[in-house]
Scaffold this motif. Structure first.
Motif, PDB file in Angstrom:
ATOM      1  N   ARG A   1       0.838  -1.323  -0.287  1.00 54.81           N
ATOM      2  CA  ARG A   1      -0.217   0.071  -0.123  1.00 54.81           C
ATOM      3  C   ARG A   1       0.533   1.299   0.227  1.00 54.81           C
ATOM      4  N   ALA A   2       2.040   0.981   1.225  1.00 52.14           N
ATOM      5  CA  ALA A   2       2.934   2.269   0.693  1.00 52.14           C
ATOM      6  C   ALA A   2       3.717   2.786  -0.622  1.00 52.14           C
ATOM      7  N   ALA A   3       4.206   1.424  -1.434  1.00 52.17           N
ATOM      8  CA  ALA A   3       4.607   0.944  -2.236  1.00 52.17           C
ATOM      9  C   ALA A   3       4.058   2.037  -3.483  1.00 52.17           C
ATOM     10  N   LYS A   4       2.693   1.860  -3.231  1.00 56.65           N
ATOM     11  CA  LYS A   4       2.071   2.176  -4.424  1.00 56.65           C
ATOM     12  C   LYS A   4       1.448   3.675  -4.116  1.00 56.65           C
ATOM     13  N   GLU A   5       1.479   4.453  -3.518  1.00 54.38           N
ATOM     14  CA  GLU A   5       1.122   5.819  -2.287  1.00 54.38           C
ATOM     15  C   GLU A   5       2.523   6.687  -3.309  1.00 54.38           C
ATOM     16  N   VAL A   6       3.598   6.061  -3.082  1.00 53.33           N
ATOM     17  CA  VAL A   6       5.070   6.475  -3.602  1.00 53.33           C
ATOM     18  C   VAL A   6       5.334   6.620  -4.740  1.00 53.33           C
ATOM     19  N   SER A   7       4.746   5.941  -5.016  1.00 61.81           N
ATOM     20  CA  SER A   7       5.639   5.144  -7.132  1.00 61.81           C
ATOM     21  C   SER A   7       5.321   6.502  -7.808  1.00 61.81           C
ATOM     22  N   LYS A   8       6.899   6.709  -8.166  1.00 62.42           N
ATOM     23  CA  LYS A   8       6.402   8.120  -9.532  1.00 62.42           C
ATOM     24  C   LYS A   8       6.957   6.873 -10.577  1.00 62.42           C
ATOM     25  N   PRO A   9       6.761   7.674 -11.742  1.00 58.99           N
ATOM     26  CA  PRO A   9       6.642   6.452 -12.971  1.00 58.99           C
ATOM     27  C   PRO A   9       7.792   6.546 -13.894  1.00 58.99           C
ATOM     28  N   ASP A  10       8.695   7.692 -13.591  1.00 60.39           N
ATOM     29  CA  ASP A  10       9.516   7.129 -13.765  1.00 60.39           C
ATOM     30  C   ASP A  10      11.151   6.471 -12.744  1.00 60.39           C
ATOM     31  N   GLN A  11       9.922   6.501 -11.501  1.00 59.97           N
ATOM     32  CA  GLN A  11      11.284   5.646 -10.101  1.00 59.97           C
ATOM     33  C   GLN A  11       9.659   5.010  -9.197  1.00 59.97           C
ATOM     34  N   PRO A  12       9.355   3.525  -9.508  1.00 55.35           N
ATOM     35  CA  PRO A  12       8.423   2.761  -8.907  1.00 55.35           C
ATOM     36  C   PRO A  12       9.435   2.573  -7.286  1.00 55.35           C
ATOM     37  N   THR A  13       8.198   3.104  -6.605  1.00 52.58           N
ATOM     38  CA  THR A  13       8.841   1.882  -5.432  1.00 52.58           C
ATOM     39  C   THR A  13       8.469   0.147  -5.352  1.00 52.58           C
ATOM     40  N   GLN A  14       9.772  -0.457  -4.510  1.00 50.59           N
ATOM     41  CA  GLN A  14      10.347  -2.054  -4.391  1.00 50.59           C
ATOM     42  C   GLN A  14       8.917  -1.779  -2.722  1.00 50.59           C
ATOM     43  N   ALA A  15       8.015  -2.965  -3.048  1.00 47.26           N
ATOM     44  CA  ALA A  15       7.789  -3.250  -1.443  1.00 47.26           C
ATOM     45  C   ALA A  15       8.406  -4.435  -0.859  1.00 47.26           C
ATOM     46  N   VAL A  16       8.475  -4.232   0.614  1.00 45.36           N
ATOM     47  CA  VAL A  16       9.502  -5.677   0.566  1.00 45.36           C
ATOM     48  C   VAL A  16       9.479  -5.508   2.127  1.00 45.36           C
ATOM     49  N   GLN A  17       9.831  -6.685   2.878  1.00 46.51           N
ATOM     50  CA  GLN A  17       8.975  -7.499   4.046  1.00 46.51           C
ATOM     51  C   GLN A  17      11.102  -7.176   4.730  1.00 46.51           C
ATOM     52  N   GLU A  18      12.226  -6.957   4.426  1.00 49.57           N
ATOM     53  CA  GLU A  18      13.192  -7.313   4.795  1.00 49.57           C
ATOM     54  C   GLU A  18      14.187  -5.561   4.831  1.00 49.57           C
ATOM     55  N   MET A  19      14.547  -5.011   5.579  1.00 49.26           N
ATOM     56  CA  MET A  19      14.954  -4.057   5.955  1.00 49.26           C
ATOM     57  C   MET A  19      16.077  -4.043   4.925  1.00 49.26           C
ATOM     58  N   LYS A  20      17.024  -4.996   5.156  1.00 48.63           N
ATOM     59  CA  LYS A  20      18.331  -5.359   4.759  1.00 48.63           C
ATOM     60  C   LYS A  20      18.653  -5.399   3.450  1.00 48.63           C
ATOM     61  N   VAL A  21      17.718  -5.275   2.467  1.00 50.76           N
ATOM     62  CA  VAL A  21      17.149  -5.093   1.205  1.00 50.76           C
ATOM     63  C   VAL A  21      17.185  -3.604   0.755  1.00 50.76           C
ATOM     64  N   ALA A  22      16.713  -2.722   1.531  1.00 49.45           N
ATOM     65  CA  ALA A  22      17.250  -1.572   1.225  1.00 49.45           C
ATOM     66  C   ALA A  22      17.842  -0.816   1.363  1.00 49.45           C
ATOM     67  N   LEU A  23      18.397  -1.378   3.029  1.00 50.81           N
ATOM     68  CA  LEU A  23      20.336  -1.343   3.050  1.00 50.81           C
ATOM     69  C   LEU A  23      21.140  -0.845   2.492  1.00 50.81           C
ATOM     70  N   ASP A  24      21.115  -2.767   2.564  1.00 45.66           N
ATOM     71  CA  ASP A  24      22.444  -2.999   0.807  1.00 45.66           C
ATOM     72  C   ASP A  24      22.856  -2.422  -0.714  1.00 45.66           C
ATOM     73  N   ASP A  25      21.649  -1.665  -1.015  1.00 43.48           N
ATOM     74  CA  ASP A  25      21.279  -0.963  -2.317  1.00 43.48           C
ATOM     75  C   ASP A  25      22.211   0.104  -2.118  1.00 43.48           C
ATOM     76  N   LYS A  26      22.934   0.391  -2.808  1.00 43.60           N
ATOM     77  CA  LYS A  26      23.849   2.024  -2.220  1.00 43.60           C
ATOM     78  C   LYS A  26      23.183   2.823  -2.973  1.00 43.60           C
TER      79      LYS A  26
END
Length: 451
Positions: free
Chosen positions: A77-102
């Motif tokens: 739900r949150a990802a759908k709210e903040v996604s933009k056409p030029d930058q879709p937002t990924q919905a994930v359950q583990e914060m490590k995925v986001a923290l590992d992204d440089k």
């Protein structure tokens, strides 16, 4: 409100102090001035964050790469709210995925209190700047490690006590510093809410898309109840939060401490009442705390479930008017030798009163307020870009949260009067309170000690 206006107020209040000796050494200015963020925790307060960015982001180049929540449906739900056409937002359950992204420059942490420390520390270790919601942490030890992590890894950590970014509060502080109130010996902080906590906690099957063990994290294991995941309801339980005083009263506490120029108190003494059956809420409904700051006494008062005590409404926050102070739930009263200042959080403004005339109030100074969440969030964004110190760095947020910890520790220890080192914030008597300072944490979610 335009981004340059956010910058103007932030610069005026803090002189654009920088957090690094060499700002270019650690993720200084994002490429093309774009800031890439990740949301960690997509519950109720995160909805307010998203709303502010959606309303103001047209004037700023901010993108959300991830929406992270232990419940997949909330992340989506949150990802759908903040996604933009030029930058879709990924919905994930583990914060490590986001923290590992440089590509992620910073994170906004809007989890329950018991996850603030671990999420902040992991983000700092991953080289991300942090906006963490208030209160800073569930225990003093956790807050200390958050401060240490920000320093060790040279990260910006902004705390969500957003009145720090309010121009009216900055001006109130200046008014006090110029001596218009005279010598100040007494302050009263109010946290008087119409809400009442739960009398029971009904359990239920764990939803299929929820990582319940991860949600509990460092806290002791308990059976799932949907109550815990509703907005701020975890605050009623000691393993998960530090009470309504911590999640709501912290705004007034931080504002009062800031405008008065206070740090740690000399002593703290607290008593309270919990009117709940066994198995219901755990944190007190009514609580009264006295802090001694040497030449000033500060009273912190809370009582809940009073429908006639009201939070400042949006019409006041966004208009030229003041609350009816006497029944305002979140006011601070500052008593000087010359005059009385009453100031409210999050856009309530302030007024200064002297002796009445013909039984009517006499106001000698005042300023209307405006709601400050957007300004505070964008102060964080600008801090990522410029490496300036944010309006409420974690060091300041930690000191304010310590006042809540002192109140709760005194209350939980049976009303003992705590003696406190005003330089370090450490309790110097009552060694039996150590269990509240640094409790045991559930493995593998232990809070690391950052050297």
């Amino acid at each position: 409100m335009k981004r340059r206006e956010f910058l103007k107020t932030s610069a005026a209040g803090l002189g654009m102090a920088t957090i690094l000796n060499n700002p270019a050494s650690v993720n200084a200015t994002p490429v093309n001035n774009r800031v890439n963020l990740a949301l960690i925790g997509c519950g109720s307060i995160s909805g307010l964050h998203r709303q502010q960015f959606i309303q103001h982001r047209k004037e700023d180049d901010v993108r959300f790469l991830y929406a992270v929540d232990v419940q997949q449906s909330r992340a989506e739900r949150a990802a759908k709210e903040v996604s933009k056409p030029d930058q879709p937002t990924q919905a994930v359950q583990e914060m490590k995925v986001a923290l590992d992204d440089k590509n992620v420059d910073g994170v906004i942490i809007a989890t329950p209190d018991h996850w603030h420390a671990l999420a902040t520390i992991r983000a700092c270790q991953a080289g991300k700047d942090v906006y963490v919601e208030k209160p800073v942490a569930r225990t003093p030890f956790e807050g200390e490690q958050m401060v240490n992590a920000a320093k060790k890894y040279h990260r910006i950590v902004q705390v969500g006590t957003q009145t720090r970014s309010a121009e009216y509060a900055m001006n109130a502080r200046k008014y006090i510093e110029e001596g218009h109130l005279g010598r100040i010996e007494f302050c009263r902080i109010h946290n008087m809410w119409p809400v009442q906590g739960p009398d029971s906690v009904p359990t239920a099957p764990i939803p299929e898309d929820l990582l319940w063990d991860v949600w509990l994290g460092p806290a002791k294991y308990r059976e799932f109840s949907p109550l815990y995941m509703r907005g701020l309801q975890w605050e009623w339980f000691w393993d998960l939060g530090i009470g309504i005083l911590g999640v709501q009263g912290i705004h007034q506490i931080d504002m009062a401490r800031w405008v008065l120029g206070l740090k740690y108190p000399k002593t703290a003494y607290s008593v309270g009442i919990l009117n709940a059956p066994p198995g219901g809420r755990e944190t007190p409904d009514t609580q009264s705390t006295v802090f001694e700051f040497g030449d000033m006494v500060v009273n912190l008062e809370q009582t809940l479930g009073k429908p006639y005590m009201l939070e400042t409404d949006s019409e006041v926050r966004n208009g030229d008017m003041f609350p009816y102070w006497y029944q305002n739930a979140t006011r601070v009263e500052i008593y000087g030798q010359k005059a009385l200042m009453v100031i409210g959080r999050l856009g309530a403004g302030w007024q200064v009163f002297i002796r009445t005339k013909d039984r009517k109030p006499v106001t000698i100074a005042q300023e209307y307020g405006r709601y400050t969440m957007a300004r505070h969030l964008f102060d964080y964004v600008e801090s990522i870009r410029s490496r300036k110190t944010p309006n409420c760095p974690v060091e300041e947020g930690q000191v304010s949260t310590m006042l809540v910890h002192y109140a709760n520790i005194s209350y939980r220890a049976g009303g003992v009067k705590l003696e406190i080192d005003q330089e370090t914030g450490k309790i110097t008597n009552c060694p039996e309170t150590a269990k509240f300072w640094r409790p045991e944490y559930r493995q593998p979610y232990d809070i690391p000690e950052i050297g």
